[in-house]
Design an enzyme around this catalytic site. Sequence first.
Site, PDB file in Angstrom:
ATOM      1  N   ASN A   1       8.695  28.835 -15.950  1.00 50.38           N
ATOM      2  CA  ASN A   1       8.350  27.867 -16.674  1.00 50.38           C
ATOM      3  C   ASN A   1       7.529  28.044 -17.791  1.00 50.38           C
ATOM      4  O   ASN A   1       6.423  27.966 -17.545  1.00 50.38           O
ATOM      5  CB  ASN A   1       7.969  26.569 -15.820  1.00 50.38           C
ATOM      6  CG  ASN A   1       7.852  25.371 -16.921  1.00 50.38           C
ATOM      7  OD1 ASN A   1       8.129  25.430 -17.981  1.00 50.38           O
ATOM      8  ND2 ASN A   1       7.098  24.356 -15.958  1.00 50.38           N
TER       9      ASN A   1
ATOM     10  N   LYS B   1       6.804  26.377 -20.425  1.00 50.14           N
ATOM     11  CA  LYS B   1       6.374  25.138 -20.990  1.00 50.14           C
ATOM     12  C   LYS B   1       6.351  25.299 -22.556  1.00 50.14           C
ATOM     13  O   LYS B   1       7.226  25.715 -23.030  1.00 50.14           O
ATOM     14  CB  LYS B   1       4.795  24.879 -20.372  1.00 50.14           C
ATOM     15  CG  LYS B   1       4.811  25.156 -18.666  1.00 50.14           C
ATOM     16  CD  LYS B   1       3.478  24.729 -18.104  1.00 50.14           C
ATOM     17  CE  LYS B   1       3.467  24.738 -16.688  1.00 50.14           C
ATOM     18  NZ  LYS B   1       2.514  24.390 -15.767  1.00 50.14           N
TER      19      LYS B   1
ATOM     20  N   HIS C   1       8.957  17.525 -13.812  1.00 53.59           N
ATOM     21  CA  HIS C   1       7.692  18.174 -13.846  1.00 53.59           C
ATOM     22  C   HIS C   1       6.772  17.423 -13.760  1.00 53.59           C
ATOM     23  O   HIS C   1       6.532  16.154 -14.445  1.00 53.59           O
ATOM     24  CB  HIS C   1       7.620  19.324 -15.029  1.00 53.59           C
ATOM     25  CG  HIS C   1       6.536  20.330 -14.791  1.00 53.59           C
ATOM     26  ND1 HIS C   1       5.199  20.018 -14.770  1.00 53.59           N
ATOM     27  CD2 HIS C   1       6.420  21.585 -14.075  1.00 53.59           C
ATOM     28  CE1 HIS C   1       4.657  21.148 -14.437  1.00 53.59           C
ATOM     29  NE2 HIS C   1       5.186  21.980 -14.156  1.00 53.59           N
TER      30      HIS C   1
ATOM     31  N   GLU D   1       3.882  17.434 -15.230  1.00 55.96           N
ATOM     32  CA  GLU D   1       3.252  17.120 -16.622  1.00 55.96           C
ATOM     33  C   GLU D   1       4.149  16.255 -17.227  1.00 55.96           C
ATOM     34  O   GLU D   1       3.560  15.324 -18.007  1.00 55.96           O
ATOM     35  CB  GLU D   1       3.328  18.658 -17.381  1.00 55.96           C
ATOM     36  CG  GLU D   1       2.272  19.476 -16.896  1.00 55.96           C
ATOM     37  CD  GLU D   1       2.582  20.907 -16.910  1.00 55.96           C
ATOM     38  OE1 GLU D   1       3.365  21.394 -17.694  1.00 55.96           O
ATOM     39  OE2 GLU D   1       1.762  21.606 -16.361  1.00 55.96           O
TER      40      GLU D   1
ATOM     41  N   GLU E   1       5.350  21.350  -6.208  1.00 54.06           N
ATOM     42  CA  GLU E   1       4.342  21.760  -6.940  1.00 54.06           C
ATOM     43  C   GLU E   1       3.281  20.794  -6.718  1.00 54.06           C
ATOM     44  O   GLU E   1       2.973  19.923  -7.405  1.00 54.06           O
ATOM     45  CB  GLU E   1       4.863  21.758  -8.533  1.00 54.06           C
ATOM     46  CG  GLU E   1       5.851  22.851  -8.804  1.00 54.06           C
ATOM     47  CD  GLU E   1       5.891  23.275 -10.275  1.00 54.06           C
ATOM     48  OE1 GLU E   1       5.843  24.261 -10.415  1.00 54.06           O
ATOM     49  OE2 GLU E   1       5.568  22.493 -11.045  1.00 54.06           O
TER      50      GLU E   1
ATOM     51  N   GLY F   1      -1.971  25.518 -12.723  1.00 50.45           N
ATOM     52  CA  GLY F   1      -2.834  26.056 -13.582  1.00 50.45           C
ATOM     53  C   GLY F   1      -4.181  26.176 -13.291  1.00 50.45           C
ATOM     54  O   GLY F   1      -5.269  26.372 -14.250  1.00 50.45           O
TER      55      GLY F   1
ATOM     56  N   SER G   1      -0.149  28.103  -9.208  1.00 51.18           N
ATOM     57  CA  SER G   1      -0.763  29.260  -9.511  1.00 51.18           C
ATOM     58  C   SER G   1      -0.185  30.466  -8.677  1.00 51.18           C
ATOM     59  O   SER G   1      -1.010  31.301  -7.835  1.00 51.18           O
ATOM     60  CB  SER G   1      -2.163  29.121  -9.053  1.00 51.18           C
ATOM     61  OG  SER G   1      -2.912  27.893  -9.848  1.00 51.18           O
TER      62      SER G   1
HETATM   63  P1  13P Z   1       1.060  27.814 -12.851  1.00 49.51           P
HETATM   64  O1  13P Z   1       1.805  28.817 -12.332  1.00 49.51           O
HETATM   65  O2  13P Z   1       0.504  28.200 -14.279  1.00 49.51           O
HETATM   66  O3  13P Z   1       0.190  27.093 -11.947  1.00 49.51           O
HETATM   67  O4  13P Z   1       2.212  26.646 -13.320  1.00 49.51           O
HETATM   68  C1  13P Z   1       3.008  26.197 -12.356  1.00 49.51           C
HETATM   69  C2  13P Z   1       4.109  25.264 -12.800  1.00 49.51           C
HETATM   70  O5  13P Z   1       3.620  24.251 -13.389  1.00 49.51           O
HETATM   71  C3  13P Z   1       5.331  25.695 -12.892  1.00 49.51           C
HETATM   72  O6  13P Z   1       6.222  24.733 -13.445  1.00 49.51           O
END
Ligand code: 13P
Length: 255
Positions: free
Chosen positions: A9, A11, A94, A96, A166, A172, A212
């Site tokens: 992803n 982003k 997601h 976010e 997730e 992150g 992560s």
């Molecule tokens: P990270 O791997 O940067 O923690 O992000 C995970 C994520 O949100 C994938 O959709």
Amino acid sequence: MRKPMMAGNWKMNKTVPEAVALARQIHALAGSSEGVEQLLCPPFICLHALKALTEETSFSLGAQNCHWEESGAYTGEISPAMLRGLADYVIIGHSERRQLFGESDENVNRKARAALAHEIRPVVCVGESLEQNERGQTGETINRQVRAALDGLSGAQVQSTIIAYEPIWAIGTGRAATAGTAGEICGQVRAILREMHGEAAADAVRILYGGSTKPDNIGAIMREPQIDGALIGGAALEAESYAEMVRITGELYGA
Ligand code: 13P
């Protein structure tokens, strides 16, 4: 057997030329990796350029969001009809989007239905916040999100869907869930699917872990029998780390 998936992803990262360069680098390092599905989810505007590369590579492509309507007065939105033929998958719900853009369980369900109607496979994200985790509400949060997202879908549609667990506190932060915990929650997701649609459907659905993940922990995560892949953020933005995760997964699955 469920084919393992390493989903990147990206982003809100990468311009079109940068996205093409990254995809080429990944292909150079990871090759076509028969046994592992490599799903790249770049920003919308990069999909077309990456689609052109899929003729010579074996990437699957995914969008990071979509609207549920076909078309209309929704400034700034992209519909599944527009993504048809361009994206094989679409990430939906997601955290976010849930946290920063107010996406509700109901809208996640609308989007999943709309994507499936256009033959785009949803990657539905679920996961608890740190607060919910600390209060011991992980199970009920996941239960609510999975059931709401898949409400009204047929068993066949659910089999085309991917679920990504997730935990928000792991995204992150550099603090991944332990493989054991991630495997346990993914197992709970599969139990919910079994209850909703029976054993065969539940066994067919791929369940990913995200938060992560990196080359250092992907081996332990992919050894968990209930985990079929990873939804990777930061580590998918570097060709070397993403390709390494594909390689480790391929080795584990005997590809
Ligand atoms: P990270 O791997 O940067 O923690 O992000 C995970 C994520 O949100 C994938 O959709």
